[in-house]
Design an enzyme around this catalytic site. Structure first.
Site, PDB file in Angstrom:
ATOM      1  N   GLU A   1      43.858  28.772  26.073  1.00 25.20           N
ATOM      2  CA  GLU A   1      44.333  29.210  27.396  1.00 25.20           C
ATOM      3  C   GLU A   1      44.659  28.033  28.299  1.00 25.20           C
ATOM      4  O   GLU A   1      44.180  27.930  29.438  1.00 25.20           O
ATOM      5  CB  GLU A   1      43.298  30.138  28.050  1.00 25.20           C
ATOM      6  CG  GLU A   1      43.170  31.461  27.304  1.00 25.20           C
ATOM      7  CD  GLU A   1      42.364  32.528  28.051  1.00 25.20           C
ATOM      8  OE1 GLU A   1      41.595  32.151  28.938  1.00 25.20           O
ATOM      9  OE2 GLU A   1      42.523  33.710  27.731  1.00 25.20           O
TER      10      GLU A   1
ATOM     11  N   GLU B   1      43.240  36.811  20.846  1.00 23.00           N
ATOM     12  CA  GLU B   1      42.156  37.457  21.595  1.00 23.00           C
ATOM     13  C   GLU B   1      42.683  38.763  22.145  1.00 23.00           C
ATOM     14  O   GLU B   1      43.812  38.816  22.637  1.00 23.00           O
ATOM     15  CB  GLU B   1      41.688  36.618  22.804  1.00 23.00           C
ATOM     16  CG  GLU B   1      40.875  35.419  22.455  1.00 23.00           C
ATOM     17  CD  GLU B   1      40.376  34.664  23.688  1.00 23.00           C
ATOM     18  OE1 GLU B   1      40.180  35.290  24.754  1.00 23.00           O
ATOM     19  OE2 GLU B   1      40.192  33.450  23.575  1.00 23.00           O
TER      20      GLU B   1
HETATM   21  P1  P53 Z   1      35.496  37.123  29.805  1.00 25.61           P
HETATM   22  C1  P53 Z   1      40.387  35.035  32.385  1.00 25.61           C
HETATM   23  C2  P53 Z   1      41.346  36.013  32.143  1.00 25.61           C
HETATM   24  C3  P53 Z   1      41.649  36.365  30.860  1.00 25.61           C
HETATM   25  C4  P53 Z   1      41.003  35.742  29.812  1.00 25.61           C
HETATM   26  O1  P53 Z   1      36.929  36.884  29.190  1.00 25.61           O
HETATM   27  C5  P53 Z   1      40.064  34.766  30.062  1.00 25.61           C
HETATM   28  C6  P53 Z   1      39.758  34.401  31.339  1.00 25.61           C
HETATM   29  C7  P53 Z   1      38.745  33.359  31.627  1.00 25.61           C
HETATM   30  O2  P53 Z   1      37.461  33.880  31.579  1.00 25.61           O
HETATM   31  O3  P53 Z   1      39.413  34.073  29.091  1.00 25.61           O
HETATM   32  C8  P53 Z   1      39.474  34.381  27.737  1.00 25.61           C
HETATM   33  O4  P53 Z   1      34.544  36.406  28.913  1.00 25.61           O
HETATM   34  C9  P53 Z   1      38.763  33.252  27.053  1.00 25.61           C
HETATM   35  C10 P53 Z   1      37.454  33.643  26.448  1.00 25.61           C
HETATM   36  C11 P53 Z   1      36.832  34.759  27.233  1.00 25.61           C
HETATM   37  C12 P53 Z   1      37.717  35.971  27.136  1.00 25.61           C
HETATM   38  O5  P53 Z   1      39.006  35.682  27.595  1.00 25.61           O
HETATM   39  O6  P53 Z   1      35.549  36.547  31.164  1.00 25.61           O
HETATM   40  O7  P53 Z   1      39.557  32.565  26.130  1.00 25.61           O
HETATM   41  O8  P53 Z   1      36.649  32.503  26.374  1.00 25.61           O
HETATM   42  O9  P53 Z   1      35.537  35.060  26.845  1.00 25.61           O
HETATM   43  C13 P53 Z   1      37.211  37.183  27.878  1.00 25.61           C
HETATM   44  O10 P53 Z   1      35.246  38.587  29.773  1.00 25.61           O
END
Ligand code: P53
Length: 494
Positions: free
Chosen positions: A202, A392
């Site tokens: 990201e 993801e």
């Molecule tokens: P969490 C923000 C918006 C979208 C994805 O997020 C993001 C973030 C930053 O947190 O991060 C990614 O854990 C990231 C992972 C993360 C996952 O999305 O906030 O690559 O490390 O865990 C989900 O629910």
């Protein structure tokens, strides 16, 4: 049932070192910023903690993974705070059991990250930490034992803390050389074990979120953000070039936080603002990493915030020579862009903008939008025509463990099913989609909020927000469902 997924489609899941491994100070690992970051929630931010120059403890918001502390302060682990990433879900000690569970689901690919500070505890050493190298070798060998291909993120928001403190982090050009040395070390070490690599997770978060928290950040924040990105682009490009020299079979990708943006109204002002949000948030990084040069709109973006960058001729050469082989991204939600202040707003973590009346929202305020995934895939493939992976995608939700130990997460199945259909539709529309790794296939610590109770994935881990629990793993209903999805190559989504 047949599907349109190619027969060698890479089905799997993803985790990140700092959110899953724990063992934060074991076997010579150095700390990263996540190790001085507290837990939070949807409406309480995470903090980075420090001791200031007079010896007093303090904390600063960790927003955007960029927690900046006062002059003269030192990041510190404080006695009365809890740091969820120190334990993660103890993947470090339980990886064999975890990989066996992934294999039971039929995983073809497992995305995980290498913690830079396990390999180079401070980040600026010449010689790597052997114990760190040994750990990942064992993990990759375990994957292959089960026929699972590792997909490795080389950086997942976890620059060694020493580099942050002593060099000022990615604002310093020297970080490029440290990163490239790290990259060459792991490429060489694992050249026969790992084929798929991602340089920076990201990468676009650094600037995308700067104008997404209501008010726009200061020009200084944009200056720092764009400069850090430039050094990361060069580091990524030089790593790609080295990687191909070390093993020409390597497939090296970038990784973009893929939020689908829509104009909230058909007011041309909103439509244009939306286009500009795609440029600033999504295309800026994707264009540099896939095309090897800055897009034409970059000048406008820099001018808007009086940004002047340190870019050398050699940097521009490196960018040109180190374009990625594939485009990868995360996808969780869409956001609405508007110039009309009177619209109802979304209040989630990392989710802002006007509320979309056609969507439902997760308990963390993320706009659930499977068609937005199809939209994103088609738009981005049209732009780059490179192989794509969705690395993801997932639903953070509260899970309830029943008395008999079962976990009925039908809401998660209801989330995944239309997202998989959206990918299939994009494939039918010509998108060269190669793989799908769902986020947090094993439960882990949320990056945004530091919570464990924001549960992801198919495998439940018995641990709570204070680190209490047996850490035992159990299979959720979605575990059996995903197993069926993989076995049918996406044909059976019921
Ligand atoms: P969490 C923000 C918006 C979208 C994805 O997020 C993001 C973030 C930053 O947190 O991060 C990614 O854990 C990231 C992972 C993360 C996952 O999305 O906030 O690559 O490390 O865990 C989900 O629910």
């Amino acid at each position: 049932m047949t599907s349109s997924f190619p027969k060698d489609f890479l089905w799997g899941g993803a985790i990140a070192a700092n959110q899953a491994e724990g063992a934060w100070n074991v076997d010579g690992r150095g700390p990263a910023k996540t190790d001085v970051t507290t837990g939070g929630s949807v409406d309480a931010p995470r903090f980075v903690t420090y001791i200031d120059k007079d010896g007093n403890p303090g904390k600063a918001p960790a927003m955007g993974h960029n927690g900046i502390i006062p002059e003269g302060a030192k990041y510190a682990v404080l006695d009365n705070e809890y740091y969820p990433n120190h334990l993660g879900v103890d993947f470090y000690h339980r990886y064999k059991e975890d990989i066996a569970l992934l294999a039971e689901m039929g995983f073809k690919v497992f995305r995980l990250s290498i913690s830079w500070s396990r390999i180079f505890p401070n980040g600026d050493e010449t010689e790597p930490n052997q114990a760190g190298l040994d750990f990942y070798r064992k993990v990759f060998e375990e994957c292959h034992k089960h026929g699972i291909e590792p997909l490795v993120s080389m950086w997942h928001f976890d620059t060694p803390l020493y580099l942050e403190e002593n060099y000022g982090g990615w604002g310093n050009r020297k970080l490029i050389d440290f990163y490239v040395h790290y990259a060459e070390t792991i490429f060489t070490e694992y050249k026969d074990l790992v084929k798929y690599w991602l340089t920076f997770n990201e990468i676009n978060n650094t600037v995308m979120f700067l104008d997404m928290f209501g008010a726009s950040a200061s020009d200084e924040a944009f200056q720092d953000g764009y400069q850090q990105l430039h050094y990361q682009f060069v580091a990524s490009a030089r790593a790609v070039k080295s990687g191909h020299a070390i093993n020409s079979d390597f497939q090296i990708g970038n990784m973009i936080c893929g939020i689908t943006f829509y104009p909230a109204t058909c007011d041309p002002k909103d439509v244009l603002a939306n286009r500009h949000k795609w440029e600033q948030g999504i295309y800026y990084c994707g264009d540099v990493q896939t095309k090897g040069k800055y897009p034409t709109f970059a000048k406008r973006l820099w001018k808007e915030h009086n940004v002047a960058l340190d870019i050398t001729e050699q940097d521009l050469e490196d960018l040109k020579e180190g374009t990625v082989d594939m485009y990868t991204f995360s996808y969780y939600m869409s956001n609405n862009v508007t110039t009309h202040a009177d619209q109802e707003q979304v209040a989630g973590n990392f989710s802002t903008g006007a509320k979309n009346p056609y969507l439902t929202y997760s308990d963390w305020g993320w706009g659930l939008d499977p068609l937005g995934l199809q939209y994103y895939l088609e738009k981005v493939y049209d732009r780059y025509e490179l192989p794509i992976m969705v690395v993801e995608n997932g639903l953070g939700a509260f899970d309830t463990v029943e008395e008999d130990g079962s976990i009925h997460d039908d809401y998660r199945i209801d989330y995944y099913s239309p997202h998989i259909q959206a990918m299939e539709a994009a494939i039918e529309n010509g998108v060269d989609l190669r793989g799908y790794t769902t986020w947090g296939c094993i439960g882990l610590v949320s990056a945004g909020t530091g919570e464990i109770r924001k549960r992801y994935g198919f495998i439940y881990v018995d641990v709570d927000d204070k680190g209490q629990g047996s850490l035992e793993r159990s299979r959720k209903d979605s575990f059996y469902w995903y197993k069926k999805v993989i076995a049918s190559n996406g044909g059976d989504l019921d």
